[in-house]
Enzyme design. Structure first.
Site, short mmCIF file in Angstrom:
data_model
loop_
_atom_site.label_atom_id
_atom_site.label_comp_id
_atom_site.label_asym_id
_atom_site.label_seq_id
_atom_site.Cartn_x
_atom_site.Cartn_y
_atom_site.Cartn_z
CG HIS A 89 50.46 20.03 -16.60
ND1 HIS A 89 50.97 20.27 -15.14
CD2 HIS A 89 50.22 21.39 -16.99
CE1 HIS A 89 51.24 21.51 -14.54
NE2 HIS A 89 51.01 22.61 -15.35
CG ASP A 205 44.55 59.82 7.17
OD1 ASP A 205 45.92 59.64 7.16
OD2 ASP A 205 43.36 59.25 6.08
C1 SPV Z 1 44.01 56.00 2.16
O1 SPV Z 1 43.55 55.12 2.19
O2 SPV Z 1 44.62 57.00 3.15
C2 SPV Z 1 43.53 57.80 1.16
C3 SPV Z 1 42.21 56.35 0.65
O3 SPV Z 1 44.12 58.91 0.94
S1 SPV Z 1 41.09 57.73 1.37
O4 SPV Z 1 40.27 57.56 2.48
O5 SPV Z 1 39.16 57.11 1.28
O6 SPV Z 1 40.87 59.31 1.05
MG MG Z 2 45.39 58.89 2.51
#
Ligand code: SPV
Ligand code: MG
Length: 432
Positions: A89, A205
Site C-alpha cells: 500500500h 419557517d
Molecule cells: C425542516 O427541517 O425544516 C423540517 C423538519 O421540515 S421539521 O422541522 O421537523 O418539521
Molecule cells: Mg421544513
C-alpha cells in the site's frame, strides 16, 4: 512464488496505482482487491463506475494476475481467503483516518506471518489533477442526482444531515470518524431544511424565503460539496408552481424533494396543534405529486410525500390511508413525521406500512423521538434518516454565548479558549 495483495478503490488508474503494481510484481504474484460498491460508499469514495467495470479495469493492468472483490473495508474477507505473503500500500495510510485500517491489516497479517509493505505514496501534479477531476465528476448534476437512489439500494440506512451554507455543507461532506466497529463512518447526503434555511436568514419557517433564495443556498452548498441533496420543499406551493420547482431542482442535480400534505399558511411541524395548520386533502396532495412526476425528465429524481397526520393528531389509520394513496399517485418515498418523544407511533406506522409495501422508501426525521438509533430504525424498514436541524441548534447557542461574554468582559480574551484558532479557520477551506 510469493503472493502480494493490494486493494484498489479507484475509478481511474494513475501513476500511483501503476507504481504499486510495479513494486508488487517485483515481490511476487499480484492479486488486486476491488473494494465493493457497498464498502466504497462508506469509504468516502463514491464510485462513478460500477464494480464490474472496475474489475475489468484492474484486470487490464500489466502485471496483475488476479482480481477479487473485497467486501470488507478492513480487509478481513480478502486476507482470510487469500492469506497473501504481503500486502502492499502507499505510505499515505500511516496517518489520518486510514491509519486504523493499516493497524488492523498489520494485525491480520501478523497472525500467520504475513508482512506489510508501505511504499512512498505518489502525489505528483498529474495524480493531484486526476483526484480533483474525480471529485468534480461526483459534483456534476448527472452523478449527484442519481446518487441518492444508489445509496438507498446499497446501504441499510441513508444518513442525512442538514446543511444551510457552504460551510455547513463542508462539515457534512468532510466529517469522517472511525466508528465503533473500526470502520469509517460519515453522512451520506444533505438536507436543505426550510427551518434552518429560514433561521439562517433570520426569518420564520412559513414559506417566506422564496425559491430563488432557497436555490441560492443549494448552489452555495453544491459549489463546495459532492454528496447528494434532499430539498425540503415545504407544501410544494401551488401545483402550477411546483412543476417548475421540480424541473429546476432536477436540472441543478438535486436528488429529491420532500413535500408535506399541508395547505394555506405553513407553520413548522414541531408546533403541532399549538398553531393553526391545515392538512391538504388526499386528492389535492395526490394531484400535486402526479403533476410533479409528470414534469420530471429523468428517472433519478425523487418526489417524496410527507404525511402530517400524526403531527396534526389525525390518527394512524389516516396516515396509512394517505401513504397508500400517495404511493399510488406516484410518490417515490414516504416521510412520516411525529413530534412525540416516544418513537412508538413511528415504529407502528413503519411496521404496518412495510407489511403492505416492501419497496417504497420510508424517511423519518427523529428530532423529537431522538432515542431511537439508526440500526433500530433500519430494522423497522426505514431507508433514510434525516438529522434536520442539529448543526443550526449547536452553532446558535455557541455564537450567542460568545456575543454575551464579549459584551460582559469588554474584550475577547475570555472567550478565546473555546474558539477555533485563526490559523485553522483559514486552512479549513480548500483552495483550487
Ligand atoms: C425542516 O427541517 O425544516 C423540517 C423538519 O421540515 S421539521 O422541522 O421537523 O418539521
Ligand atoms: Mg421544513
Amino acid at each position: 512464488m510469493k503472493t502480494v495483495y493490494t486493494c484498489f478503490c479507484t475509478d481511474i488508474i494513475h501513476d500511483g496505482h501503476l507504481n504499486i503494481i510495479k513494486e508488487a510484481h517485483k515481490i511476487g504474484k499480484v492479486i488486486v482487491g476491488c473494494l465493493s460498491d457497498e464498502a466504497l460508499i462508506r469509504y468516502n469514495k463514491f464510485p462513478t463506475i460500477g464494480q464490474e467495470e472496475r474489475i475489468k479495469l484492474y484486470r487490464s493492468i500489466d502485471g496483475v494476475e488476479e482480481v477479487v472483490i473485497q467486501n470488507d473495508m478492513l480487509y478481513d474477507d480478502a486476507i482470510t481467503l487469500i492469506q497473501p505473503d504481503y500486502v502492499i500500500h502507499g505510505d499515505n495510510w500511516k496517518e489520518g483516518p486510514e491509519k486504523a485500517i493499516r493497524d488492523h491489516v498489520e494485525n491480520l497479517l501478523k497472525a500467520y506471518g504475513g508482512k506489510l509493505v508501505d511504499i512512498p505514496y505518489t502525489y505528483n501534479e498529474k495524480v493531484k489533477k486526476i483526484d480533483m477531476q474525480l471529485r468534480e465528476k461526483l459534483a456534476m448534476p448527472e452523478y449527484r442526482r442519481k446518487r441518492l437512489r444508489q445509496l438507498i439500494s446499497m446501504t441499510p440506512i441513508v444518513k442525512v444531515m442538514e446543511a444551510h451554507s457552504g460551510l455547513t455543507g463542508l462539515i457534512v461532506e468532510k466529517t469522517v470518524i472511525e466508528s465503533s466497529d473500526g470502520k469509517l463512518d460519515q453522512f451520506d447526503a444533505m438536507w436543505i431544511s426550510s427551518l434552518c434555511d429560514s433561521t439562517a436568514k433570520g426569518k420564520p419557517d412559513i414559506e417566506l424565503v422564496d425559491m430563488t433564495s432557497r436555490f441560492r443556498t443549494i448552489d452555495d452548498i453544491m459549489e463546495v460539496t459532492t454528496k447528494p441533496i434532499i430539498f425540503d420543499g415545504d407544501t410544494g406551493g401551488l401545483t402550477e408552481h411546483f412543476v417548475y420547482t421540480v424541473r429546476s431542482l432536477e436540472r441543478m442535480g438535486v436528488s429529491a424533494i420532500i413535500i408535506e400534505d399541508k395547505k394555506g399558511l405553513k407553520k413548522n411541524s414541531l408546533f403541532g396543534t399549538e398553531v393553526k395548520q391545515t392538512q391538504a386533502t388526499i386528492e389535492e396532495m395526490s394531484a400535486k405529486i402526479s403533476a410533479g412526476k409528470k414534469a420530471q425528465l429523468t428517472d433519478d429524481f425523487m418526489i417524496i410525500a410527507r404525511i402530517e397526520s400524526l403531527i396534526l393528531e389525525k390518527g394512524m389509520e389516516d396516515a396509512l390511508e394517505r401513504a397508500r394513496a400517495f404511493v399510488k399517485a406516484g410518490a417515490d418515498g414516504i416521510m412520516i413525521h411525529s413530534r412525540k418523544k416516544d418513537p412508538a407511533e413511528i415504529i407502528e406506522f413503519c411496521d404496518r406500512f412495510r407489511k403492505e409495501d416492501s419497496k417504497t422508501p420510508i424517511v423519518v426525521v427523529p428530532s423529537s423521538f431522538n432515542t431511537i438509533t439508526e440500526e433500530e430504525l433500519a430494522e423497522h424498514g426505514v431507508n433514510i434518516v434525516i438529522y434536520a436541524n442539529q448543526l443550526t441548534r449547536s452553532a446558535f447557542p455557541a455564537m450567542q454565548q460568545t456575543a454575551i461574554d464579549i459584551l460582559k468582559y469588554h474584550r475577547a480574551k475570555e472567550v478565546d479558549d473555546r474558539l477555533m484558532p485563526i490559523k485553522q479557520i483559514i486552512t479549513l477551506i480548500d483552495e483550487l
